[in-house]
Scaffold this active site. Structure first.
Site, PDB file in Angstrom:
ATOM      1  N   VAL A  19       0.744  -0.937   0.403  1.00 35.61           N
ATOM      2  CA  VAL A  19      -0.194  -0.242  -0.856  1.00 35.61           C
ATOM      3  C   VAL A  19       0.985   1.304  -0.136  1.00 35.61           C
ATOM      4  O   VAL A  19       2.194   1.399   0.760  1.00 35.61           O
ATOM      5  CB  VAL A  19      -1.334  -0.268   1.316  1.00 35.61           C
ATOM      6  N   SER A  20       0.168   2.372  -0.111  1.00 33.34           N
ATOM      7  CA  SER A  20       1.501   3.531  -0.764  1.00 33.34           C
ATOM      8  C   SER A  20       0.890   4.700   0.335  1.00 33.34           C
ATOM      9  O   SER A  20       2.373   4.968   0.778  1.00 33.34           O
ATOM     10  CB  SER A  20       0.428   4.496  -2.522  1.00 33.34           C
ATOM     11  N   THR A  21       0.303   3.953   1.376  1.00 28.19           N
ATOM     12  CA  THR A  21       0.767   5.380   2.764  1.00 28.19           C
ATOM     13  C   THR A  21       0.171   4.382   3.780  1.00 28.19           C
ATOM     14  O   THR A  21      -0.276   3.422   3.712  1.00 28.19           O
ATOM     15  CB  THR A  21      -0.762   6.402   2.372  1.00 28.19           C
ATOM     16  N   GLN A  24      -3.104   3.466   4.523  1.00 30.52           N
ATOM     17  CA  GLN A  24      -3.498   2.335   4.194  1.00 30.52           C
ATOM     18  C   GLN A  24      -3.814   1.645   4.529  1.00 30.52           C
ATOM     19  O   GLN A  24      -2.804   0.946   5.470  1.00 30.52           O
ATOM     20  CB  GLN A  24      -3.436   2.556   2.053  1.00 30.52           C
TER      21      GLN A  24
END
Length: 194
Positions: A19-21, A24
């Protein structure tokens, strides 16, 4: 409920999730990977796909052996770009590793999955060629307009002549010449030597 491709592995089924952040959650991907039969799952929580170094992916790549299948939830969880995906697929092919993407139904053990591998490779090559062609066309257009690529010179032609004369005939140091024009000694050296 996600229904992915049937996965048959002669080796292990290894999962990878990202996941990017930090806000998330990996839950959706982890659940899908476990349902697909992955015993080991590597992850990169809060790591952008644009980053070249992803510790979880690096560990997964080091863990994989010939005959293993890397299972991902979606293709965009794995590669930063089409070129990066194509490079990973080439590496997997060379190492005898298969890739399965649950959302897209891609499995490189199948004929359709092999086609996807070749399409990614072709698209990445096309993209590289297009970038190279556009760069060369831009350089040629700039040259026709009398422009030189790169950073502009810090010293004018007159300043270079003055610095060269001062260094060669007056014994002025590169540092002193640079001080006269507000540039570094290395800039003066490159201009005088060039």
């Amino acid at each position: 409920m996600l229904i992915g491709p049937t996965i048959e592995a002669t080796g292990r089924m290894v999962g990878y999730a990202r996941v990017s952040t930090k806000t998330q959650k990996l839950d959706l991907q982890m659940d899908a990977l476990r349902r697909a039969g992955c015993e080991t799952v590597f992850d990169d929580p809060g790591v952008s796909g644009a980053k070249a170094k992803r510790p979880g992916l690096d560990m997964a790549l080091a863990h994989l052996r010939a005959g293993d299948v890397l299972v991902i939830y979606k293709l965009d969880r794995l590669g930063r770009s089409v070129e990066h995906l194509a490079a990973l697929l080439r590496e997997f092919h060379e190492r005898g590793i298969h890739l399965c993407s649950l959302s897209e139904g891609i499995n490189t053990q199948t004929i359709g999955g092999k086609l996807v591998f070749h399409v990614f490779s072709a698209v990445a090559e096309f993209q590289r060629d297009l970038i190279r062609e556009n760069t060369l066309a831009g350089l040629e257009a700039a040259a026709q307009r009398g422009k030189r690529p790169g950073r502009p010179n810090r010293l004018s032609a007159q300043q270079v002549r003055e610095a060269r004369r001062a260094i060669r005939h007056e014994g002025v140091s590169y540092a002193a010449a640079g001080g006269r024009f507000g540039v570094s000694p290395a800039t003066v050296w490159r201009a005088v030597a060039g």
